[in-house]
Design a protein around this motif. Structure first.
Motif, PDB file in Angstrom:
ATOM      1  N   PHE A 210     -13.681  11.925  13.738  1.00  0.00           N
ATOM      2  CA  PHE A 210     -13.800  10.502  13.715  1.00  0.00           C
ATOM      3  C   PHE A 210     -14.645  10.037  12.271  1.00  0.00           C
ATOM      4  O   PHE A 210     -14.102   9.023  11.674  1.00  0.00           O
ATOM      5  N   MET A 211     -15.726  10.862  11.833  1.00  0.00           N
ATOM      6  CA  MET A 211     -16.216  10.396  10.664  1.00  0.00           C
ATOM      7  C   MET A 211     -15.312  10.700   9.387  1.00  0.00           C
ATOM      8  O   MET A 211     -15.494   9.837   8.596  1.00  0.00           O
ATOM      9  N   VAL A 212     -14.705  11.809   9.608  1.00  0.00           N
ATOM     10  CA  VAL A 212     -13.664  11.974   8.128  1.00  0.00           C
ATOM     11  C   VAL A 212     -12.828  10.770   8.219  1.00  0.00           C
ATOM     12  O   VAL A 212     -12.529  10.079   7.378  1.00  0.00           O
ATOM     13  N   LEU A 213     -12.186  10.540   9.305  1.00  0.00           N
ATOM     14  CA  LEU A 213     -11.094   9.390   9.659  1.00  0.00           C
ATOM     15  C   LEU A 213     -11.779   8.069   9.131  1.00  0.00           C
ATOM     16  O   LEU A 213     -11.205   7.143   8.541  1.00  0.00           O
ATOM     17  N   SER A 214     -12.990   7.711   9.699  1.00  0.00           N
ATOM     18  CA  SER A 214     -13.587   6.530   9.187  1.00  0.00           C
ATOM     19  C   SER A 214     -13.911   6.418   7.658  1.00  0.00           C
ATOM     20  O   SER A 214     -13.819   5.404   7.237  1.00  0.00           O
ATOM     21  N   LEU A 215     -14.240   7.564   7.267  1.00  0.00           N
ATOM     22  CA  LEU A 215     -14.541   7.450   5.833  1.00  0.00           C
ATOM     23  C   LEU A 215     -13.204   7.398   4.962  1.00  0.00           C
ATOM     24  O   LEU A 215     -12.909   6.588   3.927  1.00  0.00           O
ATOM     25  N   LEU A 216     -12.085   7.799   5.458  1.00  0.00           N
ATOM     26  CA  LEU A 216     -10.693   7.516   5.021  1.00  0.00           C
ATOM     27  C   LEU A 216     -10.267   6.154   4.767  1.00  0.00           C
ATOM     28  O   LEU A 216     -10.169   5.656   4.210  1.00  0.00           O
ATOM     29  N   VAL A 217     -10.887   5.664   6.130  1.00  0.00           N
ATOM     30  CA  VAL A 217     -10.421   4.041   6.153  1.00  0.00           C
ATOM     31  C   VAL A 217     -11.343   3.241   5.242  1.00  0.00           C
ATOM     32  O   VAL A 217     -10.891   2.471   4.491  1.00  0.00           O
ATOM     33  N   ALA A 218     -12.749   3.569   5.301  1.00  0.00           N
ATOM     34  CA  ALA A 218     -13.422   2.935   4.248  1.00  0.00           C
ATOM     35  C   ALA A 218     -12.869   3.076   2.811  1.00  0.00           C
ATOM     36  O   ALA A 218     -13.089   2.244   2.053  1.00  0.00           O
ATOM     37  N   LEU A 219     -12.486   4.278   2.401  1.00  0.00           N
ATOM     38  CA  LEU A 219     -11.989   4.415   1.114  1.00  0.00           C
ATOM     39  C   LEU A 219     -10.635   3.549   0.672  1.00  0.00           C
ATOM     40  O   LEU A 219     -10.448   3.020  -0.403  1.00  0.00           O
ATOM     41  N   ILE A 220      -9.712   3.651   1.807  1.00  0.00           N
ATOM     42  CA  ILE A 220      -8.574   2.774   1.882  1.00  0.00           C
ATOM     43  C   ILE A 220      -8.912   1.175   1.670  1.00  0.00           C
ATOM     44  O   ILE A 220      -8.430   0.513   0.879  1.00  0.00           O
ATOM     45  N   TRP A 221     -10.038   0.904   2.785  1.00  0.00           N
ATOM     46  CA  TRP A 221     -10.223  -0.663   2.722  1.00  0.00           C
ATOM     47  C   TRP A 221     -11.128  -1.099   1.249  1.00  0.00           C
ATOM     48  O   TRP A 221     -11.144  -1.923   0.949  1.00  0.00           O
ATOM     49  N   GLY A 222     -11.642   0.039   0.802  1.00  0.00           N
ATOM     50  CA  GLY A 222     -12.398  -0.210  -0.426  1.00  0.00           C
ATOM     51  C   GLY A 222     -11.368  -0.411  -1.851  1.00  0.00           C
ATOM     52  O   GLY A 222     -11.786  -1.265  -2.670  1.00  0.00           O
ATOM     53  N   LEU A 223     -10.511   0.225  -1.597  1.00  0.00           N
ATOM     54  CA  LEU A 223      -9.233   0.104  -2.730  1.00  0.00           C
ATOM     55  C   LEU A 223      -8.490  -1.196  -2.493  1.00  0.00           C
ATOM     56  O   LEU A 223      -8.037  -1.759  -3.666  1.00  0.00           O
ATOM     57  N   ASN A 224      -8.116  -1.581  -1.201  1.00  0.00           N
ATOM     58  CA  ASN A 224      -7.299  -2.694  -0.965  1.00  0.00           C
ATOM     59  C   ASN A 224      -7.737  -3.983  -1.523  1.00  0.00           C
ATOM     60  O   ASN A 224      -6.670  -4.669  -2.055  1.00  0.00           O
ATOM     61  N   PRO A 225      -8.942  -4.324  -1.668  1.00  0.00           N
ATOM     62  CA  PRO A 225      -9.151  -5.611  -2.356  1.00  0.00           C
ATOM     63  C   PRO A 225      -8.839  -5.697  -3.873  1.00  0.00           C
ATOM     64  O   PRO A 225      -8.501  -6.889  -4.291  1.00  0.00           O
ATOM     65  N   ILE A 226      -8.764  -4.508  -4.458  1.00  0.00           N
ATOM     66  CA  ILE A 226      -8.269  -4.451  -6.008  1.00  0.00           C
ATOM     67  C   ILE A 226      -6.993  -4.956  -6.027  1.00  0.00           C
ATOM     68  O   ILE A 226      -6.351  -5.753  -6.987  1.00  0.00           O
ATOM     69  N   PHE A 227      -5.998  -4.339  -4.804  1.00  0.00           N
ATOM     70  CA  PHE A 227      -4.539  -4.697  -5.085  1.00  0.00           C
ATOM     71  C   PHE A 227      -4.448  -6.011  -4.544  1.00  0.00           C
ATOM     72  O   PHE A 227      -3.419  -7.036  -5.181  1.00  0.00           O
ATOM     73  N   GLU A 228      -5.234  -6.614  -3.535  1.00  0.00           N
ATOM     74  CA  GLU A 228      -5.320  -8.043  -3.005  1.00  0.00           C
ATOM     75  C   GLU A 228      -5.574  -8.931  -4.509  1.00  0.00           C
ATOM     76  O   GLU A 228      -4.831 -10.097  -4.389  1.00  0.00           O
TER      77      GLU A 228
END
Length: 143
Positions: free
Chosen positions: A3-21
């Protein structure tokens, strides 16, 4: 640990998403971006639900649960995301996103009020640190 690895993956994706937005707002209005985003997301989810047979689960959702889903979709999706894209178009991504990312602070308070969840001393210290972080991020505007 998974769950920690997957949570970090979500954070990485959500961290990049505002750039595209932010980039999507250069030539499109917040309303257009939100509408197209929801249309794309709904289309993808519909395809996945049909392909996996999960669409059958929809019929088992009771009325009260459906009400909570619709309220969350309206407040978090329609209202929240519309405001988010409006603000993101107006100001720096590096300033807007951290402020909006303080929503767990409000979640903790709402959970305390509406769900009778406890607020430990450690959680209160965390809330204080979030507020201090906001002051640091926006110091030029405050001072």
């Amino acid at each position: 640990m998974k769950f920690m690895v997957l949570s970090l993956l979500v954070a990485l994706i959500w961290g990049l998403n505002p750039i595209f937005e932010k980039l999507s707002l250069v030539r499109a209005s917040p309303f257009t971006v939100v509408t197209l985003r929801f249309t794309f997301m709904a289309s993808c989810l519909l395809i996945v639900s049909v392909a996996t047979g999960r669409y059958r689960d929809f019929m088992s959702v009771d009325g009260k649960t459906l009400l909570w889903i619709f309220l969350a979709g309206f407040l978090g999706g329609v209202v929240g995301l519309s405001l988010y894209f409006f603000v993101l178009k107006q100001d720096l991504t590096s300033r807007v996103v951290p402020i909006i990312a303080t929503y767990p602070l409000f979640t903790a308070l709402y959970a305390f009020i509406f769900l009778n969840e406890s607020l430990s001393a450690l959680r209160i210290i965390g809330i204080f640190l979030i507020v201090m972080g906001l002051i640091c991020i926006n110091w030029n505007r405050v001072g």
